[in-house]
Write an enzyme that holds these catalytic residues in place. Sequence first.
Site, mmCIF file in Angstrom:
data_model
loop_
_atom_site.group_PDB
_atom_site.id
_atom_site.type_symbol
_atom_site.label_atom_id
_atom_site.label_comp_id
_atom_site.label_asym_id
_atom_site.label_seq_id
_atom_site.Cartn_x
_atom_site.Cartn_y
_atom_site.Cartn_z
ATOM 1 N N SER A 23 0.822 -1.222 0.000
ATOM 2 C CA SER A 23 0.000 0.000 0.000
ATOM 3 C C SER A 23 0.850 1.264 0.000
ATOM 4 O O SER A 23 0.328 2.372 0.052
ATOM 5 C CB SER A 23 -0.925 0.001 1.227
ATOM 6 O OG SER A 23 -0.185 -0.201 2.409
ATOM 7 N N THR A 155 -40.197 27.253 -8.343
ATOM 8 C CA THR A 155 -40.478 25.852 -8.011
ATOM 9 C C THR A 155 -40.666 25.181 -9.363
ATOM 10 O O THR A 155 -41.183 25.815 -10.294
ATOM 11 C CB THR A 155 -41.744 25.678 -7.146
ATOM 12 O OG1 THR A 155 -42.864 26.170 -7.879
ATOM 13 C CG2 THR A 155 -41.653 26.434 -5.825
ATOM 14 N N SER A 277 -13.813 28.112 -25.917
ATOM 15 C CA SER A 277 -13.977 26.960 -26.795
ATOM 16 C C SER A 277 -12.871 26.987 -27.848
ATOM 17 O O SER A 277 -12.448 28.055 -28.281
ATOM 18 C CB SER A 277 -15.351 27.020 -27.466
ATOM 19 O OG SER A 277 -15.335 26.294 -28.677
ATOM 20 N N ASN A 285 -17.426 29.647 -21.189
ATOM 21 C CA ASN A 285 -18.138 28.531 -20.565
ATOM 22 C C ASN A 285 -17.920 28.449 -19.054
ATOM 23 O O ASN A 285 -16.825 28.736 -18.570
ATOM 24 C CB ASN A 285 -17.677 27.214 -21.199
ATOM 25 C CG ASN A 285 -18.039 27.127 -22.662
ATOM 26 O OD1 ASN A 285 -19.063 27.664 -23.074
ATOM 27 N ND2 ASN A 285 -17.198 26.473 -23.449
ATOM 28 N N GLU A 290 -19.374 23.383 -13.810
ATOM 29 C CA GLU A 290 -19.701 22.058 -14.357
ATOM 30 C C GLU A 290 -18.818 20.971 -13.748
ATOM 31 O O GLU A 290 -19.275 19.865 -13.437
ATOM 32 C CB GLU A 290 -19.549 22.067 -15.885
ATOM 33 C CG GLU A 290 -20.643 22.893 -16.553
ATOM 34 C CD GLU A 290 -20.378 23.160 -18.036
ATOM 35 O OE1 GLU A 290 -19.470 22.542 -18.618
ATOM 36 O OE2 GLU A 290 -21.098 24.001 -18.603
ATOM 37 N N TYR A 317 -9.481 -6.872 12.482
ATOM 38 C CA TYR A 317 -8.869 -6.326 11.270
ATOM 39 C C TYR A 317 -8.854 -7.360 10.148
ATOM 40 O O TYR A 317 -8.572 -8.534 10.367
ATOM 41 C CB TYR A 317 -7.420 -5.871 11.548
ATOM 42 C CG TYR A 317 -6.749 -5.336 10.302
ATOM 43 C CD1 TYR A 317 -6.913 -4.009 9.934
ATOM 44 C CD2 TYR A 317 -6.002 -6.164 9.463
ATOM 45 C CE1 TYR A 317 -6.332 -3.519 8.761
ATOM 46 C CE2 TYR A 317 -5.424 -5.687 8.295
ATOM 47 C CZ TYR A 317 -5.596 -4.359 7.959
ATOM 48 O OH TYR A 317 -5.037 -3.883 6.801
ATOM 49 N N GLN A 322 -7.674 -1.967 4.065
ATOM 50 C CA GLN A 322 -6.681 -1.143 3.375
ATOM 51 C C GLN A 322 -7.335 -0.363 2.229
ATOM 52 O O GLN A 322 -6.825 0.666 1.802
ATOM 53 C CB GLN A 322 -5.574 -2.058 2.831
ATOM 54 C CG GLN A 322 -4.439 -1.343 2.163
ATOM 55 C CD GLN A 322 -3.240 -2.264 1.979
ATOM 56 O OE1 GLN A 322 -2.538 -2.583 2.939
ATOM 57 N NE2 GLN A 322 -3.012 -2.721 0.767
ATOM 58 N N LYS A 325 -8.365 3.675 1.885
ATOM 59 C CA LYS A 325 -7.488 4.845 1.729
ATOM 60 C C LYS A 325 -7.602 5.606 0.421
ATOM 61 O O LYS A 325 -7.938 6.793 0.415
ATOM 62 C CB LYS A 325 -6.041 4.428 1.958
ATOM 63 C CG LYS A 325 -5.829 4.071 3.411
ATOM 64 C CD LYS A 325 -4.438 3.733 3.775
ATOM 65 C CE LYS A 325 -4.490 3.172 5.174
ATOM 66 N NZ LYS A 325 -5.339 1.936 5.263
HETATM 67 N N1 ARG Z 1 -1.445 -1.314 5.071
HETATM 68 C C1 ARG Z 1 -2.345 -1.842 6.055
HETATM 69 C C2 ARG Z 1 -3.684 -1.081 6.002
HETATM 70 O O1 ARG Z 1 -3.732 -0.072 5.382
HETATM 71 C C3 ARG Z 1 -1.761 -1.714 7.400
HETATM 72 C C4 ARG Z 1 -2.168 -2.763 8.365
HETATM 73 C C5 ARG Z 1 -1.578 -4.056 8.025
HETATM 74 N N2 ARG Z 1 -1.868 -5.047 8.999
HETATM 75 C C6 ARG Z 1 -1.802 -6.326 8.675
HETATM 76 N N3 ARG Z 1 -2.047 -7.140 9.592
HETATM 77 N N4 ARG Z 1 -1.561 -6.725 7.466
HETATM 78 O O2 ARG Z 1 -4.670 -1.480 6.530
#
Ligand code: ARG
Length: 460
Positions: A23, A155, A277, A285, A290, A317, A322, A325
């Site tokens: 990530s 309206t 344009s 424009n 827009e 978790y 992930q 994000k």
């Molecule tokens: N890159 C992971 C996230 O954004 C961080 C947490 C990773 N934890 C794990 N057990 N793989 O969620």
Amino acid sequence: MAQLWGGRFTKETDELVYNFNASISFDQKLYAHDIKGSIAHATMLGETGIITAEESETIVKGLKGILADIENGSLEISPKYEDIHSFVEATLIDRIGDTGKKLHTGRSRNDQVALDMKLYVRDEVDTIKGLLKDLMKTLHGIMKDNLDTYMPGFTHLQKAQPVTLAHHTGAYMEMFKRDYSRMCDIYNRMNYCPLGAGALAGTTYPLDRERTAELLGFSGPTLNSMDSVSDRDYVIELLSALATISMHLSRFSEEIIIWNSNEYQFIELDDAYSTGSSIMPQKKNPDIAELVRGKTGRVYGALISILTSMKGIPLAYNKDMQEDKELTFDAIDTVKGCIALFEGMIRTMTVNKEIMKTSAMNGFTNATDAADYLVKNGVPFRDAHGIIGRLVLYCIEQERAIDELSLDELKNISPVFEEDIYDAISLETCVGKRNTIGAPGPDAMKQVLEINEAYLSSLE
Ligand code: ARG
């Protein structure tokens, strides 16, 4: 490939797997928050004696150095690490040696990333509050300048009753006030610190979770470690509030586009906020309006995406999280840009007061007031409604406004009309007499302006 967890593996991770899992390409945006969280953690570890004070100091100093070097450009965040947490920790160990390996004592990346995301969302909420405040100040100025700028209220996009530009703009002011208050709510509700929740079940180290919460400006620690690492409600709430802001900006943009059109000409956008344009030399424009309208789709998309990602995740978790994000980052950056540009666009636009007024006079926006005039003179409302309906039909045939007819013509339709009808249905009267709070009349509007004035100066 550089990862924190090779010990129990006998094979290298497949490269495609590594890339799919990593990530760092996007979570590097969290570097400052990650380091801030680690500094608090290391400080607390030192204070509680879990590591020595000296070790704690060395770690904190090392982390501060990393932050400074990323910021001054001398340290590049390397994509060879799995995520920003791994990069910071590995760089620390690289720089200060074995002591750096103690930073992760009593911590998991699960509580770490939950913390980073909260710190980031908190900062962004503050930034968005600032942008909304600027926008509201600009709106307030437009309201003050246009208390007697008459325009038709609509309206069904059909002219309905006369209002003023101050009143119309005031409607958006109310929307943005609610948006601002949503930001405050989100901040307060999310402001509990997940650090110390560990992977999911806390830790056996005597962590002082109150202390890290305090060091990081939270109201206190979160109360359930499984929830702490798997709660993304605050992201969803923020995206939902951003979707609502986008919806408001989009509606306003739609009106700006209509008002700025050749047919309406209620306003003219500044050259600096318009585009041309490539083929039609005459064009100017409203692309910014827009785009603001168009970008709403991305923000809604982010909200639906995270809601969908979260719906099937069992505690605690899971890596699905992930996915919170990229779209969140995009939605936040998009909305910040939209608010700022929209503010500039309306601040610099020119209002064509005369055209707005003429439009308000020419659409039978005073028909309700004409009916009320008859009611005041003893005609039951339903009958008055029918009489004015016939009157409007006559005016349409004649291509004239009600107040352009002579008294004789009016009397032909109803003998109840007298000379004072003209005053009763003038724009000034139609608007000026509507003075219950919330209405467009000048007394009501002045009251609202005062309330908004106090509101704006109360914002921190
Ligand atoms: N890159 C992971 C996230 O954004 C961080 C947490 C990773 N934890 C794990 N057990 N793989 O969620």
